[in-house]
Design a protein around this motif. Structure first.
Motif, mmCIF file in Angstrom:
data_model
loop_
_atom_site.group_PDB
_atom_site.id
_atom_site.type_symbol
_atom_site.label_atom_id
_atom_site.label_comp_id
_atom_site.label_asym_id
_atom_site.label_seq_id
_atom_site.Cartn_x
_atom_site.Cartn_y
_atom_site.Cartn_z
ATOM 1 N N TYR A 285 0.872 -1.172 0.000
ATOM 2 C CA TYR A 285 0.000 0.000 0.000
ATOM 3 C C TYR A 285 0.909 1.223 0.000
ATOM 4 O O TYR A 285 2.088 1.116 0.366
ATOM 5 N N GLY A 286 0.409 2.342 -0.411
ATOM 6 C CA GLY A 286 1.283 3.510 -0.450
ATOM 7 C C GLY A 286 0.551 4.821 -0.208
ATOM 8 O O GLY A 286 -0.673 4.923 -0.384
ATOM 9 N N TYR A 287 1.323 5.777 0.254
ATOM 10 C CA TYR A 287 0.838 7.149 0.420
ATOM 11 C C TYR A 287 1.786 8.066 -0.338
ATOM 12 O O TYR A 287 2.996 7.816 -0.398
ATOM 13 N N VAL A 288 1.230 9.128 -0.882
ATOM 14 C CA VAL A 288 2.068 10.132 -1.530
ATOM 15 C C VAL A 288 1.946 11.424 -0.715
ATOM 16 O O VAL A 288 0.830 11.876 -0.433
ATOM 17 N N LEU A 289 3.095 11.941 -0.313
ATOM 18 C CA LEU A 289 3.093 13.207 0.430
ATOM 19 C C LEU A 289 3.459 14.341 -0.510
ATOM 20 O O LEU A 289 4.367 14.216 -1.340
ATOM 21 N N ARG A 290 2.772 15.431 -0.364
ATOM 22 C CA ARG A 290 3.130 16.624 -1.124
ATOM 23 C C ARG A 290 2.844 17.839 -0.258
ATOM 24 O O ARG A 290 1.724 17.988 0.240
ATOM 25 N N GLY A 291 3.861 18.653 -0.047
ATOM 26 C CA GLY A 291 3.700 19.849 0.793
ATOM 27 C C GLY A 291 3.234 19.525 2.200
ATOM 28 O O GLY A 291 2.511 20.309 2.819
ATOM 29 N N GLY A 292 3.648 18.378 2.698
ATOM 30 C CA GLY A 292 3.294 18.004 4.063
ATOM 31 C C GLY A 292 1.891 17.456 4.216
ATOM 32 O O GLY A 292 1.415 17.253 5.341
ATOM 33 N N ARG A 293 1.211 17.223 3.105
ATOM 34 C CA ARG A 293 -0.151 16.665 3.156
ATOM 35 C C ARG A 293 -0.199 15.365 2.378
ATOM 36 O O ARG A 293 0.609 15.158 1.464
ATOM 37 N N VAL A 294 -1.151 14.503 2.720
ATOM 38 C CA VAL A 294 -1.338 13.274 1.940
ATOM 39 C C VAL A 294 -2.042 13.662 0.637
ATOM 40 O O VAL A 294 -3.187 14.124 0.643
ATOM 41 N N ALA A 295 -1.315 13.484 -0.476
ATOM 42 C CA ALA A 295 -1.876 13.875 -1.768
ATOM 43 C C ALA A 295 -2.590 12.702 -2.437
ATOM 44 O O ALA A 295 -3.475 12.906 -3.272
ATOM 45 N N ALA A 296 -2.185 11.492 -2.107
ATOM 46 C CA ALA A 296 -2.827 10.308 -2.692
ATOM 47 C C ALA A 296 -2.520 9.102 -1.822
ATOM 48 O O ALA A 296 -1.546 9.098 -1.066
ATOM 49 N N MET A 297 -3.353 8.090 -1.934
ATOM 50 C CA MET A 297 -3.108 6.832 -1.227
ATOM 51 C C MET A 297 -3.771 5.722 -2.005
ATOM 52 O O MET A 297 -4.704 5.973 -2.782
ATOM 53 N N GLY A 298 -3.269 4.532 -1.830
ATOM 54 C CA GLY A 298 -3.903 3.410 -2.511
ATOM 55 C C GLY A 298 -2.942 2.268 -2.749
ATOM 56 O O GLY A 298 -1.801 2.279 -2.308
ATOM 57 N N GLU A 299 -3.473 1.240 -3.449
ATOM 58 C CA GLU A 299 -2.639 0.100 -3.831
ATOM 59 C C GLU A 299 -1.600 0.607 -4.838
ATOM 60 O O GLU A 299 -1.827 1.589 -5.540
ATOM 61 N N PRO A 300 -0.471 -0.094 -4.950
ATOM 62 C CA PRO A 300 0.561 0.348 -5.896
ATOM 63 C C PRO A 300 0.021 0.555 -7.318
ATOM 64 O O PRO A 300 0.381 1.544 -7.973
ATOM 65 N N ALA A 301 -0.847 -0.337 -7.775
ATOM 66 C CA ALA A 301 -1.372 -0.199 -9.132
ATOM 67 C C ALA A 301 -2.155 1.098 -9.299
ATOM 68 O O ALA A 301 -2.050 1.784 -10.323
ATOM 69 N N GLU A 302 -2.906 1.446 -8.263
ATOM 70 C CA GLU A 302 -3.682 2.698 -8.314
ATOM 71 C C GLU A 302 -2.739 3.903 -8.315
ATOM 72 O O GLU A 302 -2.940 4.868 -9.045
ATOM 73 N N LEU A 303 -1.717 3.817 -7.484
ATOM 74 C CA LEU A 303 -0.816 4.967 -7.358
ATOM 75 C C LEU A 303 -0.036 5.226 -8.643
ATOM 76 O O LEU A 303 0.235 6.376 -8.990
ATOM 77 N N ARG A 304 0.321 4.133 -9.311
ATOM 78 C CA ARG A 304 1.111 4.302 -10.541
ATOM 79 C C ARG A 304 0.383 5.189 -11.554
ATOM 80 O O ARG A 304 1.008 5.921 -12.308
ATOM 81 N N THR A 305 -0.934 5.098 -11.564
ATOM 82 C CA THR A 305 -1.709 5.866 -12.540
ATOM 83 C C THR A 305 -2.302 7.136 -11.937
ATOM 84 O O THR A 305 -3.084 7.821 -12.583
ATOM 85 N N SER A 306 -1.924 7.376 -10.686
ATOM 86 C CA SER A 306 -2.528 8.519 -10.011
ATOM 87 C C SER A 306 -1.900 9.838 -10.479
ATOM 88 O O SER A 306 -0.680 10.005 -10.417
ATOM 89 N N PRO A 307 -2.704 10.789 -10.902
ATOM 90 C CA PRO A 307 -2.158 12.103 -11.274
ATOM 91 C C PRO A 307 -1.465 12.774 -10.086
ATOM 92 O O PRO A 307 -0.507 13.520 -10.257
ATOM 93 N N ALA A 308 -1.933 12.458 -8.883
ATOM 94 C CA ALA A 308 -1.343 13.081 -7.695
ATOM 95 C C ALA A 308 0.118 12.690 -7.547
ATOM 96 O O ALA A 308 0.944 13.484 -7.077
ATOM 97 N N LEU A 309 0.463 11.459 -7.940
ATOM 98 C CA LEU A 309 1.858 11.029 -7.848
ATOM 99 C C LEU A 309 2.719 11.827 -8.830
ATOM 100 O O LEU A 309 3.815 12.286 -8.491
#
Lengths: 250, 294
Positions: free
Chosen positions: A208-232
Motif C-alpha cells: 500500500y502507499g501514500y504520496v506526500l506533497r507539501g506536508g499533506r497526503v496527496a494520494a493513497m492506494g494500492e501500488p497499481a492505483e498509485l502508478r496511474t494517479s495524477p497526484a503522484l
C-alpha cells in the motif's frame, strides 16, 4: 477490517513555529510494507521523526497496536516496539559490527545465548555482515552500513520498523540487495513503513502507499492505483504533465 | 635524597591523583561533550568532607570514605540537574555549559568556604599505612605513596573493564550519535546522570587521596582543575589509558618544575607541555580511534 498496527490520525508536526505536516492520516496494516513517497521537502523525514518521537506533534495522535505513542520519548517509543532506521546509513562507526548489534539489545533481559541467537537471526538476512562481526562499522561499505542499521533495529524484534530512504547514496545493485531484504522481512511477518523517493522499485515491493506533497497526503492506494494517479505525477513534477515519477529516481 | 628520583616519586604520586581527575573529566565528557569546569570542586569537596568525617567526626576511614563518595556523587548529580542537562535539553550543540558549570563551581567554592573557612585541615591516611618515608633508590617513599599509586591504577583498570560492558558500549554509542542511541532504546539522560555520579565519586576519591599529602583546603579546586584537564587533553579525551599517561606526564612536569625552578612555575610548565603535545597531536596521545566515514 482488522485494526492497523500503526495509525496516524490528523497529525500536524514541524520544527518550532514552522509547520511541515498538515492533517496527515495514515494506517499501516500488520505484516505489510506501506510506502510513503514524495520528493525532497515533501515532509517524509518530518513524518518519520514525528512517529519516532524525535519531534513533537502539534495536533493529532499516533497509536501502535492501540497504544498512544504521541507525547512519548524516542526511548519509550523504541521500547513500545517501533524501531526507526534513519536515512544515511547511520550506525556507530567507531564500534564493531557485533557491538552495534549488541547496542540494539541494550537493557533487554536476555542471557548470553539468547543475545547470540538474536544477533544470528538478524544476520540471516545479511550474511555478508556475519564474517565482519569484529570489524569496526566505519570500515564497512555504505551498503553494508545500511544493512547493519536495519539489523541493529531488528535484533530487538520490534513490532514494526520505519525505514527512511534506505536507498540514499547507494549503488543500484546495493539498493536491490536492501530492497530484497525488506521483502524477505515482510515475508517473515515484520511490518514496515518504507519512506522513499525512488518510486517504481518502492511500489514493486509495497502493499500500500501514500504520496506526500507539501506536508499533506496527496494520494493513497494500492501500488497499481498509485502508478496511474495524477497526484503522484504532481507530487514529483509539480503540475506539469509527464510520466509518473519521471523526475524521481528510477 | 636524590633529586631525580624524588621528582619521579612526586610525579607518580601526584600524577596518579591527576589521572583520576582526568578520568573523571572523561566520564562526563563521553555522553555529553561537556568539559566540566566544576571538576576540581569535586576534588576539593572530597578532601573537605574527608576532613570533616575522618578528622572532626572521627569516623573510621572506610566509613568516612563511603560518606565522601556519596557526598561528591550527590554534588555532581546536583550539578547535572541544574547546570548541564537543562542546557543540553535546549540544544546538544550549545556551549552554555561553559558558563553554567563555571557558575556551579563558584557557588560550591563559596558555600564550602563559608561553611568550613579557609584554613587547611588535616586528613588521616588509612589505618595500617603511614606517611613516614623510607629511602628507596634515593627517593623518600612512604607506604601511603604506594597506596595512592596502586589505588589510582586499580580504578583505571576498573574503568577499562567497565568500557567493555553493555553500559560502556551504550556510553560510547551516546557519545558517537546521541539520536541513534535514543532510537535504539538507550536513555542518554539516565546515562548522563550515572556518569555524573561516577565522575563525582572518582574526583572525590582523588580528593581523599591527595588530602593527607597537601591538607584539605578550598584552593584544591583550582589546583586540580587545570592540571586535571591538561592530563585528560594530553592523554586524549575519552581514553582511560591516556588519562593515566597524561596524569603521570603532568605530575612529572609539575614535580620537575618545582624542583628545578619554583612551585610558582608549575602552571607555566604544565601549559608549555600541553601546548607542545597538542600542537604535535591535537587529539591527544591515546585519543579513541576516529573512523573515517566511507
Amino acid at each position: 477490517m482488522p485494526e492497523p498496527l500503526l495509525h496516524l490520525q490528523n497529525i500536524d508536526a514541524g520544527y518550532g513555529h514552522v509547520a511541515v505536516l498538515h492533517d496527515v492520516t495514515m494506517s499501516v496494516a500488520e505484516g505489510k510494507i506501506v510506502a510513503v513517497l514524495g520528493r525532497n521537502g515533501a515532509g517524509k523525514s518530518t513524518l518519520t521523526k514525528a512517529i519516532s518521537g524525535l519531534i513533537p506533534l502539534s495536533a493529532g495522535e499516533i497509536t501502535l497496536a492501540g497504544e498512544r505513542l504521541d507525547g512519548r520519548s524516542p526511548v519509550s517509543i523504541a521500547g513500545a516496539g517501533l524501531q526507526y532506521v534513519v536515512e544515511g546509513h547511520r550506525v556507530f562507526r567507531a564500534q564493531t559490527v557485533r557491538a552495534n548489534l549488541d547496542i540494539g539489545l541494550y537493557k533487554q533481559p536476555l542471557d548470553k545465548e539468547a543475545r547470540s541467537a538474536r544477533r544470528d537471526h538478524a544476520l540471516e538476512l545479511f550474511p555478508e555482515l556475519s564474517t565482519r562481526l569484529n570489524d569496526v562499522a566505519g570500515s564497512l561499505s555504505g551498503g553494508q552500513q545500511q544493512m547493519l542499521a536495519i539489523a541493529q533495529a531488528l535484533v530487538r524484534e520490534p513490532r514494526m520498523i520505519l525505514v527512511d530512504e534506505p536507498s540514499l547514496g547507494l549503488a543500484p545493485v546495493v539498493i536491490e540487495r536492501v530492497f530484497s531484504a525488506l521483502v524477505a522481512l515482510r515475508d517473515l511477518g515484520v511490518t514496515i513503513l518504507l519512506v522513499e523517493q525512488i518510486v517504481e522499485r518502492t511500489l514493486q515491493i509495497a502493499d500500500y502507499g501514500y504520496v506526500l506533497r507539501g506536508g499533506r497526503v496527496a494520494a493513497m492506494g494500492e501500488p497499481a492505483e498509485l502508478r496511474t494517479s495524477p497526484a503522484l505525477q504532481e507530487a514529483y513534477m509539480g503540475n506539469s504533465a509527464g510520466g509518473a515519477a519521471a523526475g524521481a529516481r528510477p | 635524597m636524590d633529586l631525580t628520583t624524588q621528582v619521579l616519586r612526586d610525579g607518580l604520586v601526584f600524577g596518579s591523583v591527576l589521572a583520576l581527575v582526568a578520568c573523571s573529566f572523561n566520564i562526563i565528557h563521553r555522553p555529553t561533550n561537556v568539559l566540566n569546569f566544576a571538576q576540581g570542586d569535586f576534588v576539593m569537596v572530597g578532601a573537605m568532607l574527608a576532613a570533616v568525617t575522618m578528622t572532626v567526626m572521627g569516623l573510621p576511614w572506610l566509613v568516612g570514605l563511603a560518606l565522601v563518595l556519596l557526598g561528591c556523587a550527590a554534588t555532581a548529580l546536583v550539578e547535572e540537574r541544574v547546570a548541564v542537562t537543562p542546557v543540553l535539553r535546549r540544544s546538544m550543540t550549545s556551549v552554555s555549559w561553559v558558563i553554567t558549570t563555571l557558575a556551579f563551581s563558584i557557588i560550591v567554592e563559596n558555600i564550602i568556604a563559608k561553611a568550613w573557612g579557609p584554613n587547611p585541615r588535616t586528613v588521616p591516611v588509612p589505618p595500617g599505612l603511614s606517611q613516614d618515608a623510607t629511602d628507596i633508590g634515593g627517593a623518600l617513599v612512604s607506604s601511603y605513596d604506594v597506596f595512592v599509586v596502586v589505588v589510582a591504577a586499580l580504578i583505571l583498570v576498573g574503568l577499562e573493564l567497565l568500557d567493555r560492558t553493555p553500559l560502556g558500549s551504550a556510553l560510547s554509542a551516546v557519545a558517537e550519535d546521541r539520536e541513534i542511541a535514543m532510537l535504539r532504546g538507550i536513555n542518554p539522560v539516565r546515562l548522563t546522570q550515572r556518569s555524573f555520579l561516577l565522575s563525582g565519586a572518582i574526583a572525590g576519591l582523588a580528593g581523599v587521596l591527595v588530602a593527607p599529602l597537601v591538607l584539605a583546603n578550598t584552593s584544591l579546586a583550582v589546583q586540580f582543575l587545570l592540571p586535571g584537564f591538561a592530563a585528560a587533553a594530553i592523554g586524549g579525551l575519552g581514553s582511560n589509558r591516556g588519562a593515566l599517561i597524561g596524569g603521570y606526564t603532568i605530575g612529572l612536569v609539575q614535580a620537575a618544575a618545582a624542583a628545578q625552578f619554583a612551585v610558582a612555575y608549575q602552571s607555566a610548565a604544565v601549559f608549555v607541555v600541553l601546548l607542545g603535545v597538542l600542537l604535535l597531536r591535537p587529539q591527544g596521545i591515546f585519543a579513541p580511534k576516529a573512523v573515517r566515514h566511507v
